[in-house]
Design a protein around this motif. Structure first.
Motif, PDB file in Angstrom:
ATOM      1  N   LEU A 121      31.625  38.573 -19.779  1.00 24.60           N
ATOM      2  CA  LEU A 121      32.713  37.813 -19.154  1.00 24.60           C
ATOM      3  C   LEU A 121      32.209  36.522 -18.505  1.00 24.60           C
ATOM      4  N   LYS A 122      30.932  36.290 -18.517  1.00 29.09           N
ATOM      5  CA  LYS A 122      30.342  35.108 -17.892  1.00 29.09           C
ATOM      6  C   LYS A 122      30.439  33.898 -18.819  1.00 29.09           C
ATOM      7  N   VAL A 123      31.676  33.529 -19.122  1.00 32.77           N
ATOM      8  CA  VAL A 123      31.964  32.398 -20.003  1.00 32.77           C
ATOM      9  C   VAL A 123      33.023  31.555 -19.316  1.00 32.77           C
ATOM     10  N   ILE A 124      32.719  30.283 -19.079  1.00 28.57           N
ATOM     11  CA  ILE A 124      33.688  29.418 -18.406  1.00 28.57           C
ATOM     12  C   ILE A 124      34.945  29.316 -19.263  1.00 28.57           C
ATOM     13  N   GLY A 125      36.089  29.531 -18.608  1.00 30.67           N
ATOM     14  CA  GLY A 125      37.379  29.518 -19.293  1.00 30.67           C
ATOM     15  C   GLY A 125      37.870  30.897 -19.688  1.00 30.67           C
ATOM     16  N   MET A 126      37.013  31.913 -19.598  1.00 24.03           N
ATOM     17  CA  MET A 126      37.397  33.282 -19.951  1.00 24.03           C
ATOM     18  C   MET A 126      38.478  33.773 -19.001  1.00 24.03           C
ATOM     19  N   LYS A 127      39.533  34.387 -19.544  1.00 27.97           N
ATOM     20  CA  LYS A 127      40.582  35.013 -18.733  1.00 27.97           C
ATOM     21  C   LYS A 127      40.143  36.440 -18.440  1.00 27.97           C
ATOM     22  N   VAL A 128      40.138  36.814 -17.151  1.00 28.15           N
ATOM     23  CA  VAL A 128      39.649  38.129 -16.757  1.00 28.15           C
ATOM     24  C   VAL A 128      40.676  38.859 -15.892  1.00 28.15           C
ATOM     25  N   SER A 129      40.619  40.171 -15.986  1.00 26.32           N
ATOM     26  CA  SER A 129      41.413  41.051 -15.142  1.00 26.32           C
ATOM     27  C   SER A 129      40.432  41.914 -14.365  1.00 26.32           C
ATOM     28  N   ILE A 130      40.585  41.964 -13.037  1.00 26.82           N
ATOM     29  CA  ILE A 130      39.626  42.670 -12.199  1.00 26.82           C
ATOM     30  C   ILE A 130      40.361  43.623 -11.261  1.00 26.82           C
ATOM     31  N   ASP A 131      39.911  44.883 -11.257  1.00 25.63           N
ATOM     32  CA  ASP A 131      40.363  45.851 -10.270  1.00 25.63           C
ATOM     33  C   ASP A 131      39.395  45.782  -9.101  1.00 25.63           C
ATOM     34  N   TYR A 132      39.935  45.834  -7.889  1.00 27.40           N
ATOM     35  CA  TYR A 132      39.084  45.712  -6.712  1.00 27.40           C
ATOM     36  C   TYR A 132      39.676  46.501  -5.546  1.00 27.40           C
ATOM     37  N   ARG A 133      38.845  46.777  -4.580  1.00 28.84           N
ATOM     38  CA  ARG A 133      39.286  47.364  -3.314  1.00 28.84           C
ATOM     39  C   ARG A 133      39.030  46.397  -2.166  1.00 28.84           C
ATOM     40  N   ILE A 134      37.977  45.590  -2.314  1.00 26.33           N
ATOM     41  CA  ILE A 134      37.526  44.786  -1.176  1.00 26.33           C
ATOM     42  C   ILE A 134      37.422  43.309  -1.533  1.00 26.33           C
ATOM     43  N   ILE A 135      37.998  42.474  -0.694  1.00 23.15           N
ATOM     44  CA  ILE A 135      37.732  41.035  -0.657  1.00 23.15           C
ATOM     45  C   ILE A 135      37.245  40.772   0.761  1.00 23.15           C
ATOM     46  N   SER A 136      36.119  40.125   0.899  1.00 21.50           N
ATOM     47  CA  SER A 136      35.556  39.906   2.232  1.00 21.50           C
ATOM     48  C   SER A 136      36.560  39.173   3.120  1.00 21.50           C
ATOM     49  N   ALA A 137      36.590  39.539   4.380  1.00 23.35           N
ATOM     50  CA  ALA A 137      37.497  38.892   5.332  1.00 23.35           C
ATOM     51  C   ALA A 137      37.049  37.464   5.627  1.00 23.35           C
ATOM     52  N   ASP A 138      35.744  37.252   5.607  1.00 25.53           N
ATOM     53  CA  ASP A 138      35.179  35.941   5.925  1.00 25.53           C
ATOM     54  C   ASP A 138      34.513  35.345   4.683  1.00 25.53           C
ATOM     55  N   LYS A 139      34.327  34.046   4.733  1.00 26.49           N
ATOM     56  CA  LYS A 139      33.605  33.363   3.655  1.00 26.49           C
ATOM     57  C   LYS A 139      32.137  33.756   3.707  1.00 26.49           C
ATOM     58  N   ILE A 140      31.527  33.845   2.539  1.00 25.71           N
ATOM     59  CA  ILE A 140      30.125  34.251   2.412  1.00 25.71           C
ATOM     60  C   ILE A 140      29.283  33.027   2.052  1.00 25.71           C
ATOM     61  N   ILE A 141      28.240  32.805   2.828  1.00 24.72           N
ATOM     62  CA  ILE A 141      27.298  31.727   2.541  1.00 24.72           C
ATOM     63  C   ILE A 141      26.131  32.340   1.783  1.00 24.72           C
ATOM     64  N   THR A 142      25.867  31.854   0.593  1.00 22.78           N
ATOM     65  CA  THR A 142      24.769  32.368  -0.214  1.00 22.78           C
ATOM     66  C   THR A 142      23.450  31.863   0.369  1.00 22.78           C
ATOM     67  N   THR A 143      22.530  32.785   0.625  1.00 19.80           N
ATOM     68  CA  THR A 143      21.231  32.431   1.207  1.00 19.80           C
ATOM     69  C   THR A 143      20.108  32.989   0.328  1.00 19.80           C
ATOM     70  N   GLY A 144      18.904  32.600   0.638  1.00 19.12           N
ATOM     71  CA  GLY A 144      17.735  33.125  -0.068  1.00 19.12           C
ATOM     72  C   GLY A 144      17.565  32.578  -1.474  1.00 19.12           C
ATOM     73  N   CYS A 145      18.011  31.352  -1.695  1.00 19.38           N
ATOM     74  CA  CYS A 145      17.920  30.758  -3.031  1.00 19.38           C
ATOM     75  C   CYS A 145      16.465  30.515  -3.422  1.00 19.38           C
ATOM     76  N   THR A 146      16.200  30.656  -4.726  1.00 19.62           N
ATOM     77  CA  THR A 146      14.840  30.481  -5.229  1.00 19.62           C
ATOM     78  C   THR A 146      14.702  29.273  -6.145  1.00 19.62           C
ATOM     79  N   VAL A 147      15.774  28.478  -6.296  1.00 17.76           N
ATOM     80  CA  VAL A 147      15.683  27.243  -7.081  1.00 17.76           C
ATOM     81  C   VAL A 147      15.524  26.077  -6.113  1.00 17.76           C
ATOM     82  N   SER A 148      14.992  24.970  -6.592  1.00 16.88           N
ATOM     83  CA  SER A 148      14.695  23.843  -5.706  1.00 16.88           C
ATOM     84  C   SER A 148      15.944  23.104  -5.241  1.00 16.88           C
ATOM     85  N   SER A 149      16.982  23.032  -6.056  1.00 15.57           N
ATOM     86  CA  SER A 149      18.220  22.340  -5.663  1.00 15.57           C
ATOM     87  C   SER A 149      19.421  23.271  -5.868  1.00 15.57           C
TER      88      SER A 149
END
Length: 137
Positions: free
Chosen positions: A91-119
């Protein structure tokens, strides 16, 4: 005559059993929700790209709740965007239409940390935890 009485008693007991066993039960209500959208991109944070978050715009389904944020990606404006790192490889294709079942959406925004690329390219968005997923055709 005796045969008919036995059949009548069996029929009455079957009808009685069926009517008493299926009544008074509430309809099944699943313990998850479904949301539909388009894959619009991904973060670039890790040298192992399988660990990166993917961005999904959930404006495809008419019954989708407004749970995401507005985001500008590659010059296009999206209005109901969440990120997830639980997206299946196919499903990791830009433009792909997806259907997702879920229970949880985080209440707050998540900041991605611990990156290993230079930029790193990351987005401050709410995270969707995937339960089940599939392509919409």
């Amino acid at each position: 005559m005796r045969h008919q009485i036995i059949l009548l008693l069996i029929a009455i007991s079957v009808v009685g059993t069926l009517s008493s066993s299926s009544c008074n039960k509430p309809p099944y209500k699943p313990d998850y929700k479904n949301i539909q959208g388009f894959v619009i991109g991904k973060e670039t944070c890790n040298t192992d790209e399988s660990k990166d978050f993917w961005l999904i715009d959930f404006t495809y389904g008419s019954d989708n709740p407004k749970v995401g944020d507005t985001l500008l990606v590659n010059g296009s404006k999206y209005t109901n965007v969440l990120k997830t790192n639980g997206l299946n490889q196919q499903l990791k294709v830009i433009g792909m239409k997806v259907s997702i079942d879920y229970r949880i959406i985080s209440a707050d925004k998540i900041i991605t940390t611990g990156c290993t690329v230079s930029s790193p390219i990351t987005y401050n968005l709410k995270e969707l935890t995937v339960l089940n997923q599939g392509e919409i055709r």
